[in-house]
Design an enzyme around this catalytic site. Structure first.
Site, PDB file in Angstrom:
ATOM      1  N   LYS A  69       0.807  -1.226   0.000  1.00  0.00           N
ATOM      2  CA  LYS A  69       0.000   0.000   0.000  1.00  0.00           C
ATOM      3  C   LYS A  69       0.838   1.274   0.000  1.00  0.00           C
ATOM      4  O   LYS A  69       0.363   2.330  -0.440  1.00  0.00           O
ATOM      5  CB  LYS A  69      -0.954   0.002   1.194  1.00  0.00           C
ATOM      6  CG  LYS A  69      -2.025  -1.065   1.104  1.00  0.00           C
ATOM      7  CD  LYS A  69      -2.960  -1.033   2.297  1.00  0.00           C
ATOM      8  CE  LYS A  69      -4.004  -2.137   2.189  1.00  0.00           C
ATOM      9  NZ  LYS A  69      -4.980  -2.088   3.299  1.00  0.00           N
ATOM     10  N   ASP A 105      -9.694   2.675   2.184  1.00  0.00           N
ATOM     11  CA  ASP A 105      -9.595   1.935   3.442  1.00  0.00           C
ATOM     12  C   ASP A 105     -10.155   2.739   4.612  1.00  0.00           C
ATOM     13  O   ASP A 105     -10.858   2.208   5.465  1.00  0.00           O
ATOM     14  CB  ASP A 105      -8.136   1.573   3.743  1.00  0.00           C
ATOM     15  CG  ASP A 105      -7.699   0.277   3.088  1.00  0.00           C
ATOM     16  OD1 ASP A 105      -8.573  -0.550   2.769  1.00  0.00           O
ATOM     17  OD2 ASP A 105      -6.488   0.088   2.912  1.00  0.00           O
ATOM     18  N   TYR A 225     -10.089 -10.066   7.699  1.00  0.00           N
ATOM     19  CA  TYR A 225     -11.414 -10.640   7.433  1.00  0.00           C
ATOM     20  C   TYR A 225     -11.361 -12.083   6.953  1.00  0.00           C
ATOM     21  O   TYR A 225     -12.391 -12.744   6.818  1.00  0.00           O
ATOM     22  CB  TYR A 225     -12.166  -9.796   6.390  1.00  0.00           C
ATOM     23  CG  TYR A 225     -11.780 -10.081   4.956  1.00  0.00           C
ATOM     24  CD1 TYR A 225     -12.519 -10.966   4.175  1.00  0.00           C
ATOM     25  CD2 TYR A 225     -10.670  -9.476   4.384  1.00  0.00           C
ATOM     26  CE1 TYR A 225     -12.163 -11.240   2.864  1.00  0.00           C
ATOM     27  CE2 TYR A 225     -10.313  -9.739   3.083  1.00  0.00           C
ATOM     28  CZ  TYR A 225     -11.070 -10.613   2.328  1.00  0.00           C
ATOM     29  OH  TYR A 225     -10.702 -10.884   1.027  1.00  0.00           O
TER      30      TYR A 225
END
Length: 281
Positions: A69, A105, A225
């Site tokens: 990122k 995000d 997740y």
């Protein structure tokens, strides 16, 4: 029928549910939509090379995840105001040959937190992780009105840098850096723990801190997740902590990314149902 070619760049992303999550929602809009996984571990290329390849092959956009990122930024032509402010990119849109970086995000986490822990106290929060995801989570929590966040990272310099950036943006004293040695005292007095590291992911199992530091007075929010119930959340729930899994963040950020890729308005609640179905399956 409009068609789109998109994908995800990151490390160890084989278990990702992003492809069916995006493709199912796109199908509801009558789109021909293909979402590919570009795993740096499998392909052996770095994020810059994969970005250049995707551009040559006519991709419309890409999502970017751990650990790319921040390292993707030098390879982009332009950054959105949010991405520039946070110094992290999780979505790239190819627009007339230009690669434009965005950050969905922080809004994804903010929506998930407001939905899942709407009345949680946020006077004192401990945040684990100061990377790209940590920058987004810290920004989201302070935007939502948190009084003070203490950032702890395996790299103390990175925690110090993020805390300074957050304090400059939101005001002196709103963020500080801590170390692993500080965690017992910090968590004893904290309202909540926000976890923003890869620990707990399928490729990075385990706990990001000693379970003995958790206590029932904490809420615990995780950005992981896959799996939805990480070891951290399982231990926290067993103690009676209020918890928030990473499912909401991944859905809301995906909805924002899909909007950037296609210009269509996704149904986030429907996407949450898709995620539940996919995880159950």
């Amino acid at each position: 029928m409009a068609s789109y070619l998109t994908g995800l760049i990151g490390s160890g992303i084989g278990p990702s549910l992003s492809p069916p999550l995006h493709e199912r929602e796109a199908a509801h809009h009558g789109l021909r939509y293909v979402y590919r996984l570009l795993d740096t571990d499998v392909l052996g290329d770095d994020v810059g090379e994969l970005l250049r390849t995707a551009r040559r092959f006519g991709y419309d956009g890409l999502n970017i995840t751990h650990p790319c990122k921040q390292s993707v930024i030098p390879h982009l032509d332009e950054l959105s105001p949010d991405a520039r402010m946070l110094g992290a990119v999780n979505t790239v849109v190819f627009d007339d040959g230009r690669a434009v970086g965005h950050n969905t995000d922080w809004t994804g986490f903010a929506q998930s937190f407001a939905r899942g822990l709407p009345d949680a106290p946020t006077h004192r929060i401990v945040q684990l992780g100061a990377g790209g995801a940590g920058a987004a989570v810290g920004h989201a929590l302070l935007t939502l009105g948190a009084d003070r966040i203490t950032v702890v990272d395996a790299d103390p310099a990175r925690a110090t840098t993020l805390a300074a950036e957050l304090s400059q943006r939101f005001g002196a004293g709103r963020a500080a850096a801590g170390t692993g040695d500080d965690l017992p005292g910090l968590l004893a007095d904290a309202d909540g723990l926000a976890h923003a590291t890869p620990t707990g992911m399928a490729h990075h199992p385990g706990l990001p801190l000693p379970a003995s530091l958790l206590h029932p007075g904490l809420w615990v929010a995780d950005i992981v997740y896959r799996p939805l119930e990480t070891e951290l959340l399982r231990r926290a729930r067993a103690l009676g902590c209020r918890t928030l899994d990473g499912g909401g963040m991944v859905v809301f950020q995906a909805a924002h990314a899909l909007r950037l890729f296609t210009g269509r308005e996704p149904d986030a609640e429907r996407m949450l149902t898709h995620l539940t179905d996919l995880v159950t399956a």
